[in-house]
Design a protein around this motif. Structure first.
Motif, PDB file in Angstrom:
ATOM      1  N   LYS A 109       0.819  -1.210   0.000  1.00 54.90           N
ATOM      2  CA  LYS A 109       0.000   0.000   0.000  1.00 54.90           C
ATOM      3  C   LYS A 109       0.856   1.264   0.000  1.00 54.90           C
ATOM      4  N   LYS A 110       2.134   1.117   0.291  1.00 64.24           N
ATOM      5  CA  LYS A 110       3.075   2.234   0.172  1.00 64.24           C
ATOM      6  C   LYS A 110       3.632   2.340  -1.258  1.00 64.24           C
ATOM      7  N   GLY A 111       3.134   1.483  -2.153  1.00 62.04           N
ATOM      8  CA  GLY A 111       3.549   1.546  -3.546  1.00 62.04           C
ATOM      9  C   GLY A 111       4.702   0.644  -3.913  1.00 62.04           C
ATOM     10  N   LEU A 112       5.106  -0.256  -3.007  1.00 64.46           N
ATOM     11  CA  LEU A 112       6.257  -1.120  -3.243  1.00 64.46           C
ATOM     12  C   LEU A 112       5.813  -2.461  -3.814  1.00 64.46           C
ATOM     13  N   VAL A 113       6.472  -2.898  -4.881  1.00 65.13           N
ATOM     14  CA  VAL A 113       6.183  -4.190  -5.498  1.00 65.13           C
ATOM     15  C   VAL A 113       6.914  -5.259  -4.690  1.00 65.13           C
ATOM     16  N   ILE A 114       6.156  -6.204  -4.110  1.00 62.38           N
ATOM     17  CA  ILE A 114       6.700  -7.107  -3.105  1.00 62.38           C
ATOM     18  C   ILE A 114       7.166  -8.424  -3.708  1.00 62.38           C
ATOM     19  N   GLY A 115       8.411  -8.785  -3.373  1.00 61.49           N
ATOM     20  CA  GLY A 115       8.949 -10.089  -3.730  1.00 61.49           C
ATOM     21  C   GLY A 115       9.405 -10.807  -2.483  1.00 61.49           C
ATOM     22  N   THR A 116       9.657 -12.111  -2.628  1.00 61.31           N
ATOM     23  CA  THR A 116      10.107 -12.887  -1.490  1.00 61.31           C
ATOM     24  C   THR A 116      10.852 -14.116  -1.965  1.00 61.31           C
ATOM     25  N   GLU A 117      11.326 -14.900  -1.003  1.00 68.08           N
ATOM     26  CA  GLU A 117      12.093 -16.100  -1.320  1.00 68.08           C
ATOM     27  C   GLU A 117      11.169 -17.286  -1.573  1.00 68.08           C
ATOM     28  N   THR A 118      11.493 -18.077  -2.546  1.00 59.53           N
ATOM     29  CA  THR A 118      10.843 -19.326  -2.940  1.00 59.53           C
ATOM     30  C   THR A 118       9.482 -19.089  -3.587  1.00 59.53           C
ATOM     31  N   GLY A 119       8.453 -18.752  -2.818  1.00 52.69           N
ATOM     32  CA  GLY A 119       7.139 -18.521  -3.408  1.00 52.69           C
ATOM     33  C   GLY A 119       6.083 -19.521  -3.002  1.00 52.69           C
ATOM     34  N   ASN A 120       6.268 -20.214  -1.875  1.00 52.46           N
ATOM     35  CA  ASN A 120       5.253 -21.166  -1.432  1.00 52.46           C
ATOM     36  C   ASN A 120       3.911 -20.464  -1.259  1.00 52.46           C
ATOM     37  N   ASP A 121       2.829 -21.144  -1.658  1.00 54.03           N
ATOM     38  CA  ASP A 121       1.598 -20.406  -1.951  1.00 54.03           C
ATOM     39  C   ASP A 121       0.764 -19.991  -0.751  1.00 54.03           C
ATOM     40  N   TYR A 122       1.159 -20.342   0.474  1.00 54.94           N
ATOM     41  CA  TYR A 122       0.462 -19.765   1.617  1.00 54.94           C
ATOM     42  C   TYR A 122       0.631 -18.251   1.637  1.00 54.94           C
ATOM     43  N   PHE A 123       1.654 -17.755   0.906  1.00 54.17           N
ATOM     44  CA  PHE A 123       1.937 -16.320   0.847  1.00 54.17           C
ATOM     45  C   PHE A 123       1.429 -15.712  -0.457  1.00 54.17           C
ATOM     46  N   ASN A 124       0.510 -16.405  -1.112  1.00 52.95           N
ATOM     47  CA  ASN A 124       0.039 -15.963  -2.430  1.00 52.95           C
ATOM     48  C   ASN A 124      -0.433 -14.518  -2.433  1.00 52.95           C
TER      49      ASN A 124
END
Length: 791
Positions: free
Chosen positions: A575-590
């Motif tokens: 919501k601050k305008g930042l495009v969020i990435g993360t490690e791996t991508g397991n879908d509980y964090f979809n």
């Protein structure tokens, strides 16, 4: 695996990425006019949920019957042409058996478990409810098949009699599904039939393989504890043809129906700059110094008297740096004697750059000309994390002391940072994601961040909230928190035994994510500004499965609460305008991620000494330290992968696009940063083919030298990639097929008019009347064909 933080984040040190400077921004309008290059038109993202659900319906076999033996819990599902049997356990006492047309229920009084099985419209629902606080585990289902379709990373097809996979499961006979599975299902094939078991989540679940049997078979185990013992465990079982596409699409339908699927189009409504990720290569950019060797006039530096400065730098290194001051002092002695060569110059530059991040760099005796206003600022913020203002002052102090022994301050670091970005843009790379290993690397060089943003790129730092150190280290600043002592003593995770969960590499502790809700706001306030306009943020480990139950009696917390806290943080950042990435991508964090690094190529052989410790081995992946101003060998050195790991990691014969069949329109996934697109020797082209086949953006490590070395290849591939992903991202991956018996020629389809055929074999292949050369791919988009050639 949180090995990102294994890199030191010393400003100017051996493994910090991208040490950049402040200064006046060159007009990007003029630069774009000169090159004739305009910003890419943003991709309008869309997603038709109703259409997707309707298409997914066709994959399930609805007209089936089921038989159950309550004593053993053996289940058989059968339809006219299909059948699948789940193996039973040893017989157990049952009670209160109740049957109706579409349901059966019973109790296991000795186990303290109640079972209810109900036939739904398109699946069988199994619900198991603990009836006693003594119940510690639920063993269901026991599943045996000829082949398994498992969401290990992107997805794997695993023959039950395959020697490589049997060896894998002998070494990993119990998998923690939080970390091992990217999605919450397992699927097995018997003859022409696949049965897919969909779980609500992977929390508290392990998949055990029976190593005593001649082929692979599995038992799913759900451990019960104070947080889930009163909850029902639900399993939805779908019957389909033996087709991995059917397996993935039935899982997709389940996730959408249970509100666990968020499209990129919806994420872009919160964060419009998501569109800048479409068609973008993912680039970790390395420049370990703001002041580089070419910007120092070494003869003048030798002649000037800077002994107070050198003494001060040595004192700071001795106080803060793991490497201490000895090397620096020896290099200064060599400089004074006119014997400073490449190694000594490198050591001097490392020391000078490193100390710019230290809170007590300013010293009145060394820098007597600093005005009172800036003196007061440095005193006021001494114990706070470094800010752009602090770096600006420290750089100016260093420049004043070094006098004309260096080029002008606003030129420091720019030829190897901002100029590279401009060249990328001028060369036709419209979109790009630029990752920094630490936010300090942007704070010390606002000009670089501004240039990247002006050129329409995403740029931002790595961040982590997982580990905390009792004594915060300047070199590992993400492991230091606001009110650090309070967080360390009162907000860390405890095992049932009362021991604290150790932090990464065994250092410090793991933090309870529900108790640090305002930490991201504090960090963001310290690190972003008009001068440093980050527009993307990388959250380490949040989707890598490292989630926890906290048994600390002061703040007991479940895995689900842990995940919800992470999602809330990601939502705040978005919501601050930042495009969020993360490690791996397991879908509980979809719902929390737009992109993820590590799903397509994971960390390979983390514990193999030949790859991690034995520096003489041809498989040694390299160290984290860079001796000069470039990319550490860990990320730049090309190495082969041992044959014993190929089948389970990179062999296309066993790879399936299960994740992309589910989430192509939801999450952009690529390789782990340790295994970029160029990392694996003799596999660069095959991995490129798979990138197009699976809609996976290239991920590379760059510095100025590597950009010049690989420039033409990167430019050519980026043009093809942008055109391809712009078309593929707004469509479902609708199909996947093997086109040859050896499975080395494969095809994926996106919607009705986009397809990719990849030939991984060493022979030319004729497909649909077209001859495809070895290790090439053919993209057909609305009739237009593009060949991805073997380089």
């Amino acid at each position: 695996m949180n090995n990102r933080t294994k890199k030191k984040v010393i400003i100017g040190g051996l493994t910090a990425a991208l040490l950049l400077s402040g200064g006046t921004l060159v007009s990007m309008a003029a630069h774009q006019k000169k090159s004739g290059q305009a910003d890419a038109t943003p991709v309008a993202l869309k997603f038709d949920e109703k259409k997707v659900l309707k298409e997914d319906e066709k994959y399930s076999i609805k007209d089936f019957d089921f038989d159950i033996d309550p004593e053993t819990f053996q289940i058989t599902l059968r339809s006219k042409d299909h059948a699948f049997t789940f193996a039973g356990n040893e017989g157990a006492t049952v009670a209160n058996v109740k049957k109706s047309k579409d349901a059966i229920s019973w109790d296991y009084p000795d186990k303290g478990i109640q079972v209810k099985v109900t036939k739904k419209d398109d699946h069988l629902e199994v619900e198991m409810t603990p009836q006693s606080d003594e119940v510690e585990e639920i063993d269901f289902p026991k599943i045996q098949g000829d082949t398994y379709y498992l969401p290990i990373g992107e997805g794997k097809s695993i023959p039950a009699d395959n020697a490589s996979w049997q060896s894998y499961f002998q070494e990993n006979d119990t998998l923690d599904l939080n970390e091992s599975f990217s999605m919450s299902f397992l699927s097995a094939v018997q003859d022409n039939t696949a049965a897919t078991v969909v779980m609500e989540d992977n929390f508290n679940k392990e998949l055990a393989e029976d190593t005593t049997t001649p082929t692979i078979d599995f038992q799913l185990k759900t451990s019960l504890n104070r947080f889930n013992r009163k909850d029902s465990q639900k399993y939805d079982i779908y019957l389909s043809d033996n087709d991995p596409v059917a397996v993935a699409k039935l899982y997709q339908k389940n996730r959408i129906e249970n509100d666990q699927f968020t499209s990129l189009a919806d994420k872009a409504k919160t964060t419009p700059e998501v569109s800048k990720l479409i068609g973008a290569p993912h680039i970790y950019f390395w420049q370990s110094r703001i002041l580089t060797a070419d910007e120092v006039k070494w003869q003048k530096l030798q002649k000037e008297d800077h002994q107070k400065l050198y003494q001060h730098v040595g004192d700071l290194l001795e106080q803060y740096s793991e490497d201490g001051r000895d090397e620096f002092d020896n290099a200064i002695t060599a400089l004074n004697n006119g014997e400073a060569y490449k190694y000594e110059k490198n050591t001097i530059l490392t020391g000078l750059n490193t100390v710019l991040a230290y809170p007590d760099f300013y010293n009145a005796e060394v820098f007597p000309t600093l005005d009172k206003k800036d003196q007061e600022y440095l005193k006021k913020t001494k114990e706070d994390m470094p800010t752009e203002k602090r770096f600006a002052i420290n750089k100016q102090l260093l420049k004043v002391e070094l006098k004309d022994s260096t080029v002008a301050l606003d030129q420091w670091g720019q030829s190897t940072s901002s100029d590279v970005i401009k060249d990328m843009k001028d060369s036709g790379i419209n979109n790009s994601w630029i990752g920094l290993a630490n936010w300090n690397e942007g704070l010390i060089n606002p000009q670089f961040v501004q240039t990247a943003k002006k050129d329409g790129y995403l740029i931002g730092p790595y961040d982590s909230y997982q580990s905390i150190h009792e004594t915060p280290s300047i070199d590992w600043n993400t492991a230091g928190f606001k009110n650090n002592t309070n967080v360390y003593n009162n907000k860390t995770i405890m095992k049932p035994s009362g021991e604290y969960v150790s932090g990464f590499l065994g250092k410090g502790r793991k933090v309870n994510q529900t108790l640090i809700g305002d930490e991201w706001q504090y960090r963001l306030k310290q690190t972003t500004s008009k001068e440093v306009p980050f527009n993307t943020w990388f959250l380490d480990t949040d989707a890598a499965g490292e989630i926890y139950n906290d048994f600390n009696p002061e703040h007991p917390t479940s895995m689900d609460e842990d995940v919800q806290a992470r999602l809330k943080r990601a939502d705040g950042l978005a919501k601050k305008g930042l495009v969020i990435g993360t490690e791996t991508g397991n879908d509980y964090f979809n719902q929390g991620m737009v992109f993820a690094h590590g799903l397509e190529t994971p960390v390979i052989a983390w514990s193999d000494p030949d790859m991690r410790e034995n520096k003489e081995s041809p498989y040694y992946v390299g160290g984290y330290a860079a001796l000069g101003d470039g990319i550490p060998e860990r990320y730049s050195k090309q190495v082969p992968v041992k044959d014993e790991y190929k089948a389970t990691t990179i062999d296309p014969v066993y790879s399936l696009p299960l994740y992309k069949l589910v989430y192509n329109e939801s999450v952009i996934t690529t390789h782990h940063w340790e295994w970029d697109s160029y990392k694996i020797q003799d596999e660069v082209q095959n991995r490129r083919l798979k990138e197009y086949l699976y809609n996976v953006p290239p991920l590379v490590h760059l510095d100025a030298a590597t950009w010049n070395e690989r420039k033409q290849d990167l430019i050519t591939n980026s043009k093809n990639w942008e055109a391809f992903q712009t078309s593929a991202i707004n469509q479902e991956m609708t199909d996947f097929n093997y086109l040859t018996e050896d499975k080395l020629v494969q095809e994926t389809n996106y919607g009705k008019d986009l397809s990719v055929i990849a030939n991984f074999s060493d022979q030319a292949q004729t497909v649909n009347g077209e001859t495809l050369q070895p290790h090439t791919a053919l993209i057909t988009n609305h009739g237009k064909q593009t060949v991805i050639e073997n380089q």
